[in-house]
Design a protein around this motif. Structure first.
Motif, PDB file in Angstrom:
ATOM      1  N   VAL A  33      82.824  27.006   0.675  1.00 33.01           N
ATOM      2  CA  VAL A  33      82.725  25.752  -0.083  1.00 33.01           C
ATOM      3  C   VAL A  33      81.265  25.364  -0.281  1.00 33.01           C
ATOM      4  CG1 VAL A  33      83.227  23.285   0.014  1.00 33.01           C
ATOM      5  CG2 VAL A  33      84.998  24.925   0.620  1.00 33.01           C
ATOM      6  N   LEU A  34      80.472  25.482   0.777  1.00 31.11           N
ATOM      7  CA  LEU A  34      79.062  25.116   0.663  1.00 31.11           C
ATOM      8  C   LEU A  34      78.325  26.068  -0.275  1.00 31.11           C
ATOM      9  CD1 LEU A  34      78.208  24.130   4.339  1.00 31.11           C
ATOM     10  CD2 LEU A  34      78.351  22.639   2.361  1.00 31.11           C
ATOM     11  N   ASP A  35      78.676  27.348  -0.226  1.00 34.48           N
ATOM     12  CA  ASP A  35      78.044  28.291  -1.150  1.00 34.48           C
ATOM     13  C   ASP A  35      78.331  27.901  -2.598  1.00 34.48           C
ATOM     14  OD1 ASP A  35      76.847  29.757   0.793  1.00 34.48           O
ATOM     15  OD2 ASP A  35      78.404  31.301   0.895  1.00 34.48           O
ATOM     16  N   ALA A  36      79.547  27.443  -2.839  1.00 36.37           N
ATOM     17  CA  ALA A  36      79.885  27.019  -4.197  1.00 36.37           C
ATOM     18  C   ALA A  36      79.175  25.728  -4.578  1.00 36.37           C
ATOM     19  CB  ALA A  36      81.401  26.849  -4.320  1.00 36.37           C
ATOM     20  N   ALA A  37      78.869  24.903  -3.566  1.00 32.40           N
ATOM     21  CA  ALA A  37      78.232  23.608  -3.852  1.00 32.40           C
ATOM     22  C   ALA A  37      76.729  23.727  -4.016  1.00 32.40           C
ATOM     23  CB  ALA A  37      78.553  22.622  -2.722  1.00 32.40           C
ATOM     24  N   LEU A  38      76.136  24.749  -3.425  1.00 30.19           N
ATOM     25  CA  LEU A  38      74.669  24.871  -3.454  1.00 30.19           C
ATOM     26  C   LEU A  38      74.228  25.465  -4.789  1.00 30.19           C
ATOM     27  CD1 LEU A  38      74.110  26.069   0.206  1.00 30.19           C
ATOM     28  CD2 LEU A  38      73.330  23.929  -0.796  1.00 30.19           C
ATOM     29  N   THR A  39      74.251  24.643  -5.800  1.00 32.90           N
ATOM     30  CA  THR A  39      73.890  25.069  -7.145  1.00 32.90           C
ATOM     31  C   THR A  39      72.544  24.455  -7.541  1.00 32.90           C
ATOM     32  OG1 THR A  39      75.012  23.172  -8.091  1.00 32.90           O
ATOM     33  CG2 THR A  39      76.327  25.172  -7.778  1.00 32.90           C
ATOM     34  N   PRO A  40      71.884  24.990  -8.558  1.00 32.85           N
ATOM     35  CA  PRO A  40      70.643  24.361  -9.042  1.00 32.85           C
ATOM     36  C   PRO A  40      70.842  22.906  -9.445  1.00 32.85           C
ATOM     37  CG  PRO A  40      70.895  26.544  -9.964  1.00 32.85           C
ATOM     38  CD  PRO A  40      72.165  26.251  -9.235  1.00 32.85           C
ATOM     39  N   ARG A  41      72.023  22.585  -9.957  1.00 34.27           N
ATOM     40  CA  ARG A  41      72.264  21.197 -10.348  1.00 34.27           C
ATOM     41  C   ARG A  41      72.207  20.278  -9.137  1.00 34.27           C
ATOM     42  NH1 ARG A  41      77.602  18.982 -13.553  1.00 34.27           N
ATOM     43  NH2 ARG A  41      76.881  16.868 -13.845  1.00 34.27           N
ATOM     44  N   LEU A  42      72.810  20.732  -8.035  1.00 37.80           N
ATOM     45  CA  LEU A  42      72.748  19.927  -6.820  1.00 37.80           C
ATOM     46  C   LEU A  42      71.314  19.843  -6.318  1.00 37.80           C
ATOM     47  CD1 LEU A  42      74.513  18.430  -4.673  1.00 37.80           C
ATOM     48  CD2 LEU A  42      74.425  20.536  -3.352  1.00 37.80           C
ATOM     49  N   ARG A  50      69.361  16.787  -7.509  1.00 36.34           N
ATOM     50  CA  ARG A  50      69.751  15.421  -7.149  1.00 36.34           C
ATOM     51  C   ARG A  50      68.829  14.888  -6.068  1.00 36.34           C
ATOM     52  NH1 ARG A  50      74.859  13.838  -8.976  1.00 36.34           N
ATOM     53  NH2 ARG A  50      74.696  12.070  -7.581  1.00 36.34           N
ATOM     54  N   ARG A  51      68.428  13.654  -6.190  1.00 35.02           N
ATOM     55  CA  ARG A  51      67.584  13.014  -5.187  1.00 35.02           C
ATOM     56  C   ARG A  51      68.373  11.899  -4.508  1.00 35.02           C
ATOM     57  NH1 ARG A  51      63.810  16.454  -4.285  1.00 35.02           N
ATOM     58  NH2 ARG A  51      62.782  14.828  -3.096  1.00 35.02           N
ATOM     59  N   ARG A  52      67.884  11.539  -3.339  1.00 34.43           N
ATOM     60  CA  ARG A  52      68.565  10.497  -2.573  1.00 34.43           C
ATOM     61  C   ARG A  52      68.456   9.148  -3.286  1.00 34.43           C
ATOM     62  NH1 ARG A  52      70.029   9.247   2.598  1.00 34.43           N
ATOM     63  NH2 ARG A  52      69.337  11.224   3.446  1.00 34.43           N
ATOM     64  N   VAL A  53      69.550   8.465  -3.379  1.00 35.89           N
ATOM     65  CA  VAL A  53      69.562   7.110  -3.939  1.00 35.89           C
ATOM     66  C   VAL A  53      69.750   6.147  -2.783  1.00 35.89           C
ATOM     67  CG1 VAL A  53      70.736   5.519  -5.458  1.00 35.89           C
ATOM     68  CG2 VAL A  53      70.509   7.917  -6.109  1.00 35.89           C
ATOM     69  N   PRO A  54      68.778   5.247  -2.510  1.00 32.71           N
ATOM     70  CA  PRO A  54      68.929   4.327  -1.392  1.00 32.71           C
ATOM     71  C   PRO A  54      70.152   3.442  -1.575  1.00 32.71           C
ATOM     72  CG  PRO A  54      66.718   4.258  -2.293  1.00 32.71           C
ATOM     73  CD  PRO A  54      67.532   5.050  -3.239  1.00 32.71           C
ATOM     74  N   THR A  66      66.925  16.174  -0.400  1.00 30.44           N
ATOM     75  CA  THR A  66      67.948  16.235  -1.433  1.00 30.44           C
ATOM     76  C   THR A  66      69.283  16.580  -0.790  1.00 30.44           C
ATOM     77  OG1 THR A  66      67.577  18.569  -1.811  1.00 30.44           O
ATOM     78  CG2 THR A  66      66.259  17.025  -3.114  1.00 30.44           C
ATOM     79  N   LEU A  67      70.344  16.348  -1.539  1.00 35.36           N
ATOM     80  CA  LEU A  67      71.661  16.785  -1.057  1.00 35.36           C
ATOM     81  C   LEU A  67      71.659  18.287  -0.826  1.00 35.36           C
ATOM     82  CD1 LEU A  67      74.444  14.891  -3.035  1.00 35.36           C
ATOM     83  CD2 LEU A  67      74.210  15.093  -0.574  1.00 35.36           C
ATOM     84  N   PHE A  68      70.957  18.990  -1.701  1.00 33.39           N
ATOM     85  CA  PHE A  68      70.863  20.441  -1.558  1.00 33.39           C
ATOM     86  C   PHE A  68      70.266  20.803  -0.198  1.00 33.39           C
ATOM     87  CE2 PHE A  68      68.966  24.586  -2.073  1.00 33.39           C
ATOM     88  CZ  PHE A  68      69.864  25.266  -2.869  1.00 33.39           C
ATOM     89  N   GLU A  69      69.186  20.106   0.172  1.00 36.19           N
ATOM     90  CA  GLU A  69      68.544  20.406   1.457  1.00 36.19           C
ATOM     91  C   GLU A  69      69.471  20.055   2.621  1.00 36.19           C
ATOM     92  OE1 GLU A  69      63.986  19.611  -0.092  1.00 36.19           O
ATOM     93  OE2 GLU A  69      65.148  17.993   0.812  1.00 36.19           O
TER      94      GLU A  69
END
Lengths: 344, 163
Positions: free
Chosen positions: A105-114, A117-121, A136-139
Motif C-alpha cells: 500500500v505504501l509503495d502505491a502511495a509513494l508517488t511524485p504527486r504525494l 504535498r506540503r504540510r498544512v498547519p 512532506t507526507l511523502f517523507e
C-alpha cells in the motif's frame, strides 16, 4: 504454550520475553503516531473531519503492528528469544501478512504527486520553511515504510520459526496442516507441531479415544511437512524430552526469493517454487509486472522476479511434489538484442 | 540621467541593482563612436557589462514599436499555428481509437510514449479466470497477455509425479 516455552528458556539459562499479540501488548507509541499523525493527516488534507487518535489506534491492524513493534523493541533490548503469542490461527495469519500488505500500500502511495504535498498547519497559519522545515507526507510515509520493511524482514528472518498447537481431533488437525502450508508459503518456517491435551491410559482414557487421538497424531507425522511432531498432555510440554527449547527441532520449506530456484533450459527458463502440504496441490500462481504472486487460502505471497525473468513471458506452470514449476520464455519485444537485431 | 534599458530577457523581478542607472552621456563602446548593431537586440544602445543578446532581425525590424514587441504579428502567428495544428493533427486524430494502430500520428505516438495509450478493456477481449478455470484457452506458445494492474494467472496444465 508460550508460558511453558518461557519457563523452558529460563531453565536453560536464557532470557526470553513473551509478547501477547492478541491485543494484550497495548498500542505501541510509534503505531499510534503512524495512524493518527500520518493516516489521519492524509484524510484531513483530503477533506475528512479529524478523528480522535484513539479511533485510529483501535483498528485491528494497528494493534497487530503494535505487537510487531513490541517484538522489535524486545529484540533491541537484548533478549535471547522473543516468544510471540499469536492467538488463534486466523490472527497468526493476519499478523504475518500485515507488513507485506502495508508495504504494498505504501509503495502505491509513494508517488511524485504525494512528494509535492506540503504540510498544512491545522490552524491554517503560515509556516516558516527556514526555521521549521515541514516534512512532506511523502517523507513521513517513506519513514513508515522503512520501519514496516524492517518488521517484514524480521518475520522472514531464518531465525524466526513458528510452533503450532492443535487438539488431537480431525478438524483441528486439518486446520493446523493447512496453516502449516500457508505459513510456509508466507516465508516463515514451522519447526514444531504439538498435539496438545492428549489423554493417557494412566489417566483413565478409554481405549477407543486413545486410538482416535493416535490416528490424528499419525496424520500430523504422515504429512511429512518437515516440522517435528510431539505430544503434550495436560501438563504442557514446550519441547520434546531431551530437546533444547531453542532448537533445532525441524523446519518446513519456505517460499521466498532465495528458495525459488531458477534453471535455464534449452528454450525456456524454469522457476521452481517450494510449497508444502495443501499449498503444493491447490496454490495458484500469477504475475503482475515484475512480481510473481502465489495465492493459497486467500493469502497472496508476492515475490520479486529475478531480473532475467522480467524480460520473459510466463507460459505455463506444472505441479510437482515439491511445489510449483513455472516456465518462462523470452519476450522478444523487450529482450536484449545485438547490433544486427538478433537476440543476444 | 535616465533609467537604463534592461535586456529583453530580464524580468525585473529581482532586487534593485545599484548600477541600474547610467549617464547617457557616457561614450559608446566602439572606438568610432557608433553602435555595434550585432550587440543590441532592439536597436537601442545597451551599455555597461556585456549581456546575452539575440542576433538577427525581428519580424518588426528596427522600426518596431517602442516596447520592442509586435503583438499583432505574434498573435497572428499563434493563430495560424493553432489553425494548422487543428487541421493537420487534431482532426485526423479524432478518428483514432487505438493509439497503437497509428504510429504516424503525433498525438497517438505521444500517448503511447507516456504510457496512457493503452485502450480500455473491451468486451471482446479474452478474460482469464483468476482461479484457473478457462485457463486452457490460453495458448501455451503465446502465453498470457499482461494487463495493467491485474494479476495475470498462469495456467497450471498438468500434474507431474516425480519418482
Amino acid at each position: 504454550m508460550c508460558a511453558a516455552t518461557a519457563e523452558a528458556l529460563r531453565e536453560e539459562g536464557l532470557r526470553g520475553v513473551v509478547v501477547d499479540a492478541t491485543s494484550g501488548a497495548g498500542t505501541h507509541p510509534l503505531a499510534a503516531a503512524w495512524s493518527s499523525a500520518s493516516l489521519g493527516r492524509l484524510g484531513a488534507e483530503a477533506g475528512a473531519d479529524p478523528l480522535p487518535a484513539t479511533h485510529w489506534a483501535s483498528l485491528a491492524s494497528i494493534q497487530q503492528l503494535s505487537a510487531l513493534l513490541h517484538v522489535r523493541d524486545a529484540l533491541d533490548a537484548g533478549s535471547d528469544t522473543v516468544i510471540v503469542d499469536c492467538g488463534p490461527l486466523d490472527r497468526a495469519r493476519q499478523l504475518l501478512e500485515l507488513p507485506t500488505i502495508v508495504l504494498r500500500v505504501l509503495d502505491a502511495a509513494l508517488t511524485p504527486r504525494l512528494a509535492m504535498r506540503r504540510r498544512v498547519p491545522p490552524d491554517g497559519s503560515p509556516t516558516d520553511p527556514a526555521t521549521d522545515p515541514p516534512p512532506t507526507l511523502f517523507e513521513e510515509f517513506e519513514g513508515i515504510r522503512g520501519e514496516v520493511a524492517s518488521l517484514a524482514a524480521a518475520l522472514a528472518h531464518p531465525a524466526t520459526t513458528m510452533r503450532l498447537a492443535c487438539l488431537p481431533e480431525a478438524d483441528s488437525v486439518d486446520r493446523i496442516l493447512r496453516a502449516t502450508a500457508l505459513i510456509s508459503m508466507m516465508g516463515v518456517s514451522v519447526d514444531g507441531l504439538v498435539a496438545n491435551r492428549c489423554g493417557r491410559k494412566a489417566d483413565g482414557w478409554a481405549k477407543e479415544l486413545l486410538a482416535q487421538q493416535d490416528a490424528q497424531v499419525a496424520r500430523l507425522e504422515g504429512a511429512h511437512s518437515g516440522a517435528l511432531v510431539w505430544r503434550s498432555t495436560t501438563r504442557v510440554r514446550a519441547v520434546p524430552k531431551g530437546r533444547s527449547v531453542v532448537g533445532p527441532l525441524g523446519g518446513t520449506a519456505v517460499l521466498d526469493e532465495q528458495t525459488a530456484h531458477l534453471t535455464a533450459q534449452d528454450e525456456e527458463y524454469v522457476l521452481d517454487l517450494p510449497l508444502v502440504g495443501a499449498a503444493a496441490t491447490e496454490a495458484q500462481v500469477g504475475r503482475l509486472d515484475d512480481a510473481l504472486v502465489v495465492a493459497f487460502d486467500g493469502v497472496h505471497r508476492w515475490l520479486t522476479l529475478p531480473p532475467v525473468l522480467r524480460r520473459c513471458r510466463a507460459t505455463s506452470a506444472v505441479r510437482t511434489e515439491a511445489g510449483l514449476r513455472v516456465s518462462f520464455v523470452p519476450d522478444m519485444s523487450v529482450w536484449r538484442q545485438d547490433a544486427r537485431g538478433s537476440a543476444a | 540621467m535616465t533609467a537604463r534599458r534592461q535586456p529583453w530577457w530580464f524580468s525585473g523581478d529581482d532586487a534593485e541593482q545599484p548600477d541600474a542607472v547610467v549617464d547617457e552621456d557616457s561614450g559608446p563602446d566602439r572606438p568610432d563612436g557608433g553602435l555595434d548593431e550585432d550587440s543590441v537586440s532592439d536597436g537601442s544602445a545597451d551599455q555597461g557589462e556585456p549581456e546575452p543578446v539575440v542576433t538577427g532581425s525581428r519580424p518588426g525590424g528596427d522600426d518596431a514599436s517602442s516596447n520592442g514587441i509586435e503583438w499583432t504579428a505574434l498573435l497572428a502567428g499563434a493563430q495560424r499555428m493553432v489553425d494548422w495544428a487543428t487541421e493537420k493533427v487534431l482532426a485526423p486524430h479524432a478518428e483514432h481509437t487505438d493509439p497503437a494502430d497509428h504510429p504516424q500520428c503525433v498525438v497517438c505516438r505521444t500517448m503511447v510514449l507516456i504510457g496512457e495509450g493503452r485502450s480500455l478493456v473491451t468486451d471482446d477481449e479474452p478474460v482469464t479466470d483468476p482461479q484457473g478455470a478457462g485457463a486452457e484457452d490460453v495458448e501455451a506458445e503465446s502465453g498470457p497477455v499482461p494487463a495493467t494492474g491485474e494479476i495475470m494467472w498462469i495456467p497450471i496444465r498438468e500434474q507431474v509425479r516425480e519418482p
